[in-house]
Design a protein around this motif. Structure first.
Motif, PDB file in Angstrom:
ATOM      1  N   LEU A  72       9.462  68.151  78.061  1.00 37.99           N
ATOM      2  CA  LEU A  72       8.214  68.903  77.992  1.00 37.99           C
ATOM      3  C   LEU A  72       7.672  69.235  79.373  1.00 37.99           C
ATOM      4  CD1 LEU A  72       6.453  67.029  75.037  1.00 37.99           C
ATOM      5  CD2 LEU A  72       7.606  69.244  74.973  1.00 37.99           C
ATOM      6  N   LEU A  73       7.725  68.262  80.282  1.00 41.36           N
ATOM      7  CA  LEU A  73       7.186  68.474  81.629  1.00 41.36           C
ATOM      8  C   LEU A  73       8.016  69.457  82.443  1.00 41.36           C
ATOM      9  CD1 LEU A  73       6.037  64.859  82.604  1.00 41.36           C
ATOM     10  CD2 LEU A  73       4.613  66.820  81.988  1.00 41.36           C
ATOM     11  N   CYS A  74       9.289  69.612  82.076  1.00 46.85           N
ATOM     12  CA  CYS A  74      10.122  70.603  82.765  1.00 46.85           C
ATOM     13  C   CYS A  74       9.566  72.017  82.621  1.00 46.85           C
ATOM     14  CB  CYS A  74      11.559  70.564  82.231  1.00 46.85           C
ATOM     15  SG  CYS A  74      12.554  69.197  82.858  1.00 46.85           S
ATOM     16  N   LEU A  75       8.765  72.225  81.587  1.00 46.96           N
ATOM     17  CA  LEU A  75       8.150  73.542  81.360  1.00 46.96           C
ATOM     18  C   LEU A  75       7.152  73.896  82.464  1.00 46.96           C
ATOM     19  CD1 LEU A  75       7.519  73.379  77.513  1.00 46.96           C
ATOM     20  CD2 LEU A  75       9.067  74.945  78.688  1.00 46.96           C
ATOM     21  N   MET A  90      18.801  79.738  81.615  1.00 49.30           N
ATOM     22  CA  MET A  90      20.166  79.239  81.465  1.00 49.30           C
ATOM     23  C   MET A  90      20.211  77.725  81.302  1.00 49.30           C
ATOM     24  SD  MET A  90      22.177  81.538  84.314  1.00 49.30           S
ATOM     25  CE  MET A  90      23.686  80.592  84.099  1.00 49.30           C
ATOM     26  N   VAL A  91      19.341  77.025  82.034  1.00 51.87           N
ATOM     27  CA  VAL A  91      19.410  75.561  82.107  1.00 51.87           C
ATOM     28  C   VAL A  91      18.540  74.874  81.055  1.00 51.87           C
ATOM     29  CG1 VAL A  91      18.917  73.544  83.572  1.00 51.87           C
ATOM     30  CG2 VAL A  91      20.040  75.560  84.547  1.00 51.87           C
ATOM     31  N   TYR A  92      17.329  75.384  80.835  1.00 50.96           N
ATOM     32  CA  TYR A  92      16.394  74.672  79.962  1.00 50.96           C
ATOM     33  C   TYR A  92      16.912  74.525  78.524  1.00 50.96           C
ATOM     34  CZ  TYR A  92      11.995  72.923  78.115  1.00 50.96           C
ATOM     35  OH  TYR A  92      11.036  72.135  77.517  1.00 50.96           O
ATOM     36  N   PRO A  93      17.558  75.529  77.933  1.00 46.60           N
ATOM     37  CA  PRO A  93      18.120  75.326  76.585  1.00 46.60           C
ATOM     38  C   PRO A  93      19.149  74.191  76.545  1.00 46.60           C
ATOM     39  CG  PRO A  93      17.996  77.661  77.072  1.00 46.60           C
ATOM     40  CD  PRO A  93      17.682  76.934  78.348  1.00 46.60           C
ATOM     41  N   LYS A  94      19.878  73.996  77.639  1.00 46.55           N
ATOM     42  CA  LYS A  94      20.839  72.885  77.695  1.00 46.55           C
ATOM     43  C   LYS A  94      20.110  71.545  77.642  1.00 46.55           C
ATOM     44  CE  LYS A  94      24.301  75.324  80.487  1.00 46.55           C
ATOM     45  NZ  LYS A  94      25.053  75.301  81.764  1.00 46.55           N
ATOM     46  N   ILE A  95      18.976  71.459  78.326  1.00 47.95           N
ATOM     47  CA  ILE A  95      18.191  70.225  78.325  1.00 47.95           C
ATOM     48  C   ILE A  95      17.639  69.951  76.924  1.00 47.95           C
ATOM     49  CG2 ILE A  95      16.144  69.082  79.281  1.00 47.95           C
ATOM     50  CD1 ILE A  95      16.590  70.623  81.869  1.00 47.95           C
ATOM     51  N   ILE A  96      17.165  70.999  76.269  1.00 45.40           N
ATOM     52  CA  ILE A  96      16.651  70.851  74.903  1.00 45.40           C
ATOM     53  C   ILE A  96      17.773  70.385  73.964  1.00 45.40           C
ATOM     54  CG2 ILE A  96      15.702  72.074  72.911  1.00 45.40           C
ATOM     55  CD1 ILE A  96      14.196  73.883  74.847  1.00 45.40           C
ATOM     56  N   ALA A  97      18.950  71.013  74.060  1.00 47.98           N
ATOM     57  CA  ALA A  97      20.081  70.638  73.210  1.00 47.98           C
ATOM     58  C   ALA A  97      20.506  69.197  73.470  1.00 47.98           C
ATOM     59  CB  ALA A  97      21.256  71.586  73.449  1.00 47.98           C
ATOM     60  N   ALA A  98      20.460  68.789  74.741  1.00 43.89           N
ATOM     61  CA  ALA A  98      20.826  67.413  75.084  1.00 43.89           C
ATOM     62  C   ALA A  98      19.841  66.428  74.466  1.00 43.89           C
ATOM     63  CB  ALA A  98      20.878  67.249  76.599  1.00 43.89           C
ATOM     64  N   PHE A  99      18.555  66.772  74.490  1.00 39.72           N
ATOM     65  CA  PHE A  99      17.557  65.919  73.844  1.00 39.72           C
ATOM     66  C   PHE A  99      17.794  65.852  72.339  1.00 39.72           C
ATOM     67  CE2 PHE A  99      13.686  65.800  71.277  1.00 39.72           C
ATOM     68  CZ  PHE A  99      13.223  64.524  71.601  1.00 39.72           C
ATOM     69  N   MET A 100      18.082  66.992  71.731  1.00 36.84           N
ATOM     70  CA  MET A 100      18.334  67.019  70.286  1.00 36.84           C
ATOM     71  C   MET A 100      19.528  66.126  69.933  1.00 36.84           C
ATOM     72  SD  MET A 100      17.772  71.107  69.569  1.00 36.84           S
ATOM     73  CE  MET A 100      18.410  71.060  67.890  1.00 36.84           C
ATOM     74  N   GLY A 101      20.583  66.193  70.752  1.00 32.24           N
ATOM     75  CA  GLY A 101      21.738  65.332  70.520  1.00 32.24           C
ATOM     76  C   GLY A 101      21.380  63.864  70.621  1.00 32.24           C
TER      77      GLY A 101
END
Length: 400
Positions: A72-75, A90-101
């Motif tokens: 959240l704070l990365c926003l 490019m990068v933030y969706p990867k962070i979200i997907a990693a959290f979801m995993g």
């Protein structure tokens, strides 16, 4: 009784879904199933994980909440001056997907006994990655250790295979300690051999070093064979020593003829990752509190690459106030498992958990794993495992 009969088929279905999602998402480039795994099965499991975790979300949540806070704070980066929104996208969706995993793994291992499905999936995925590269002719079994040329010939990034191998090794370790049968015993031989072979083929230094270290410590420290009869104990130790010497001799013979030797023996000061790490630290010292923004470190080094290091990447892009959460995330389970180990020095499961968190903490020096969904998913499988160890040792009720 009826509820139990209903729950069993549902549990089997969810377990099957976990395996299919991991295999299709993380090995799907070979057969075109990655899109199905990522866009359909992955979000479906995330929603099911939320439903599964609703009743007990308040229990055992520290690590996942730290990670969520970081996400959240990365926003906040979008408000930085001279910010590259294209890199952020490019990068933030990867962070979200990693959290979801990570959340999927923790939900199903914290509240329910789905841990085995994750381990089986990672072992299967590792074998499929190996077989798929062999089938496409990327390497042959004869002279595999002399593999040379571009590391870009692989379907995935060359190091991807070694990271998956690392996780697969810890999966077979866990399953063997839990079941100790013929299948897990064979796995203790097959999985490390394939992992080391792939490290030679991909010329992955981290893969070779970490897989070897994990297996050596597993055999001499964790998976100790105990006999009441002292003669049997002596005989077993003698066999292990002789086997170890023979394996070491054969490994040395292969290693000194291999193409990976020059990469490992190269001057560390000339290594590109070392340079990028130093550049990331320089950026952090220049912007120590909030960093330069999510995905924006590439603008601050002449190679225009990420730092290949979780800690320096987080500090450079997010500063100590936000990036420091990643350091806490990876160090906290290690500290917890260390405390458990000091009080339970003979417990094999405690040793295994400690070894995983110790090595994964070090492995984060060679790649930015908090942006990789396959890595964070596996990390939280072991976090869930740690929670169960803590509950068992403390005598608290098992989570349901």
């Amino acid at each position: 009784m009826l509820e139990g009969k209903i729950q069993k088929p549902i549990s089997i279905f969810l377990g099957f879904l976990i395996i299919v999602m991991i295999v299709t998402y993380f090995t799907g480039l070979y057969n075109g199933t990655q899109k199905i795994g990522f866009t359909v099965l992955f979000p479906t499991l995330f929603l099911l994980a939320i439903a599964n975790d609703i009743r007990t979300f308040y229990i055992k949540k520290t690590e996942i909440l730290i990670y969520l806070l970081f996400v959240l704070l990365c926003l906040a980066s979008v408000y930085y001056s001279d910010f590259d929104f294209q890199r952020f996208e490019m990068v933030y969706p990867k962070i979200i997907a990693a959290f979801m995993g990570g959340y999927i793994a923790l939900s199903f291992t914290k509240n329910k006994s789905y841990e085995d499905y994750f381990h089986l999936a990672y072992i299967l995925a590792s074998l499929m990655l190996f077989y798929s590269e062999y089938r496409t002719g990327t390497f042959g079994l004869s002279g595999f250790y002399k593999q040379s040329g571009s590391r870009a010939v692989f379907t995935y990034n060359a190091n991807y295979y070694s990271y998956f191998s690392f996780f697969a090794n810890f999966s077979i370790f866990r399953l063997h300690l839990k079941y100790k049968n013929l299948y897990t015993g064979l796995g203790l031989i097959i999985i490390p051999v394939i992992s080391i072979l792939m490290s030679f083929v991909t010329q992955s230094r981290s893969g070779l070093i970490f897989v070897l270290t994990a297996n050596i410590l597993f055999w001499i420290w964790i998976n100790k064979i105990k006999f009441i009869n002292p003669l049997k104990q002596l005989f077993a130790k003698s066999i292990m020593i002789i086997t170890g010497i023979l394996v070491l001799f054969q490994f040395s013979r292969i290693y000194f003829q291999s193409s990976i030797q020059s990469r490992i023996s190269s001057n560390i000061s000339e290594d590109g990752r070392t340079y990028l790490m130093k550049e990331a630290l320089n950026v952090f010292f220049e912007y120590p509190f909030l960093g330069v923004g999510t995905g924006n470190f590439v603008k601050y080094n002449p190679y225009h690459l990420f730092s290949h290091n979780s800690y320096t990447e987080a500090l450079a892009e997010q500063g100590i106030l936000i990036g420091g959460l990643i350091i806490v995330l990876f160090f906290l389970p290690f500290i917890k498992s260390t405390k458990l180990l000091l009080r339970n020095k003979a417990d094999s499961n405690v040793k295994l958990a400690w070894l995983f968190f110790a090595l994964f903490m070090l492995l984060n020096n060679v790649y930015v794993f908090y942006e990789a969904s396959y890595a964070m998913l596996y990390f939280f499988v072991y976090v869930g495992f740690l929670y169960h160890i803590e509950s068992k040792i403390s005598g608290s009720p098992k989570l349901i």
